[in-house]
Write an enzyme that holds these catalytic residues in place. Structure first.
Site, PDB file in Angstrom:
ATOM      1  N   GLU A 245      41.378  13.218 -29.981  1.00 33.33           N
ATOM      2  CA  GLU A 245      41.232  12.258 -28.879  1.00 33.33           C
ATOM      3  C   GLU A 245      42.616  11.997 -28.301  1.00 33.33           C
ATOM      4  OE1 GLU A 245      38.547   8.436 -28.193  1.00 33.33           O
ATOM      5  OE2 GLU A 245      40.256   7.978 -29.505  1.00 33.33           O
TER       6      GLU A 245
ATOM      7  N   TYR B   8      41.494  10.810 -19.788  1.00 36.10           N
ATOM      8  CA  TYR B   8      41.003  10.811 -21.169  1.00 36.10           C
ATOM      9  C   TYR B   8      40.516  12.213 -21.489  1.00 36.10           C
ATOM     10  CZ  TYR B   8      37.880  10.040 -25.159  1.00 36.10           C
ATOM     11  OH  TYR B   8      37.278  10.109 -26.386  1.00 36.10           O
TER      12      TYR B   8
END
Length: 400
Positions: A206, A118
């Site tokens: 993101e 991530y």
């Protein structure tokens, strides 16, 4: 402004960020065509069909599927296009899928195990710095990771005066447990991603997941990008990326009237001039036993036109049982606002919800007199306490 995954990836690719290649389609037949094109470009034989909506959790909702041949590309695209995709980030009825992204399969066999990470970049307002957040738990809901295993989220703050330093990118790559070619690839990935974030005036990047492939390439498999609306004057080409079908219709309408509007789930609509006063007004509503139905800032120069536009937008929300107008007359005179309220009320007609108008500042008493003598179902208030008491009284009368 949110944009679609395929649009975000195009931006990232232009800055040298390696991405999972893909081509967008809006019909099953076109999906097969672009799958063939993608096969010629990348050699991929399997394809990932991804619904394009402004929400995460698409895979869990059935919006991301694997196709092993062109017939499956057609069939899966047919299933996804037009569906109401429900995820944890959509409204209960979901969002209609109008486009699919046909992407290459990047989980191919090789000498190493693929690994998902991530990576995000956003502004940390408390520290007045940009922050790079990474985790070894890619592909998962980062909220769950933060709640249950916060130690797995690593943060690196970037001083905007000096920018991202080489040692910081290396530090991030080391924190993810990477070494050798994968480490070098991640360092390049972080540098390119940060430059894209700064140059595009974005408020959030993101990338979940970032994939280390079986041959140690680092690439963005997904991309969620939020562009700062306030910087659009520097990026006029980004305006075309906006998809109003993905936005709340009332918020779109408010934007066309230069109003700052955010729909909420309460029963008392509010119209205010100034963001700080709007927050205080929402507090008043809650303290009075109601729930704010919206945030609506008409700006410092409120007039009959903006008041009317605000009324129309608020009244389109079926949950609204009362409206509280809270105006401070600094730039604008309260008597002008009062006249605007009366004029808008008469022009719209058939307003069946009670309206409380609290005016304070220049000519506040004159404004209250105009409201009281209008003969309309509008209640005036001068003090915050008066407005709160009026809201409470109205809610009690309507059983709200």
């Amino acid at each position: 402004m949110n944009i679609h995954e395929y649009q975000a990836k195009n931006i990232l690719k232009s800055y040298g960020v390696r991405i999972q290649e893909g081509i967008v389609a809006d019909t099953p037949a076109q999906a097969v065509e672009v799958a063939r094109e993608l096969n010629q470009q990348t050699g991929t034989k399997w394809f990932v069909i991804k619904a394009q909506i402004h929400a995460g959790g698409r895979g869990k909702g059935g919006g991301v599927k694997i196709a092993k041949n062109y017939d499956e590309v057609r069939e899966i695209s047919k299933q996804i296009l037009g569906m109401q995709l429900v995820t944890h980030q959509t409204v209960p009825e979901g969002k209609k899928v109008n486009k699919v992204l046909i992407s290459q399969d990047v989980y191919y066999p090789g000498p190493n195990e693929p690994k998902e990470f991530y990576v995000s970049i956003l502004l940390d307002r408390a520290k007045s710095c940009n922050v790079i957040m990474v985790s070894t738990e890619g592909g998962m809901d980062i909220e769950e990771v933060a709640a249950h295993t916060p130690e797995k989220i690593i943060k690196e703050w970037i001083d905007p005066r000096v920018g991202l330093q080489p040692f910081q990118a290396r530090k991030v790559a080391f924190a993810l447990g990477l070494e050798g070619d994968a480490h070098k690839e991640m360092v390049r990935f972080i540098h390119a991603l940060y430059k894209a974030y700064i140059d595009t005036d974005s408020s959030m990047f993101e990338i979940n997941p970032v994939l280390k492939t079986s041959d140690n390439k680092i690439l963005a498999v997904d991309a969620k990008v939020n562009l700062d609306d306030n910087a659009m004057f520097r990026h006029k080409d980004f305006v075309a990326l906006r998809d109003t079908n993905e936005e709340d219709p009332l918020e779109v309408e408010a934007g066309e009237s230069d109003l700052n509007y955010v729909k909420l789930n309460g029963n008392v609509g509010c119209m205010v001039n100034g963001a700080g006063l709007a927050m205080a007004t929402m507090d008043i509503i809650k303290l009075s036993g109601g729930e704010p139905a919206n945030f609506l800032d008409v700006g410092g120069g409120a007039n009959a036109r903006t008041v009317e536009a605000g009324f129309r937008i608020i009244l389109k929300d079926p949950n609204v049982k009362a409206i509280l107008i809270n105006i401070f007359g600094g730039i604008v005179r309260c008597d002008r606002v009062a006249n605007g309220v009366v004029e808008a009320y008469k022009k719209i007609g058939d307003i069946r919800v009670p309206i409380i108008v609290r005016l304070q500042g220049t000519n506040a008493e004159e404004g209250a007199r105009i409201i009281d003598e209008s003969g309309l179902k509008v209640y005036s208030a001068v003090l915050l306490k008066d407005a709160a008491d009026r809201v409470k009284e109205v809610l009690r009368e309507i059983g709200g």
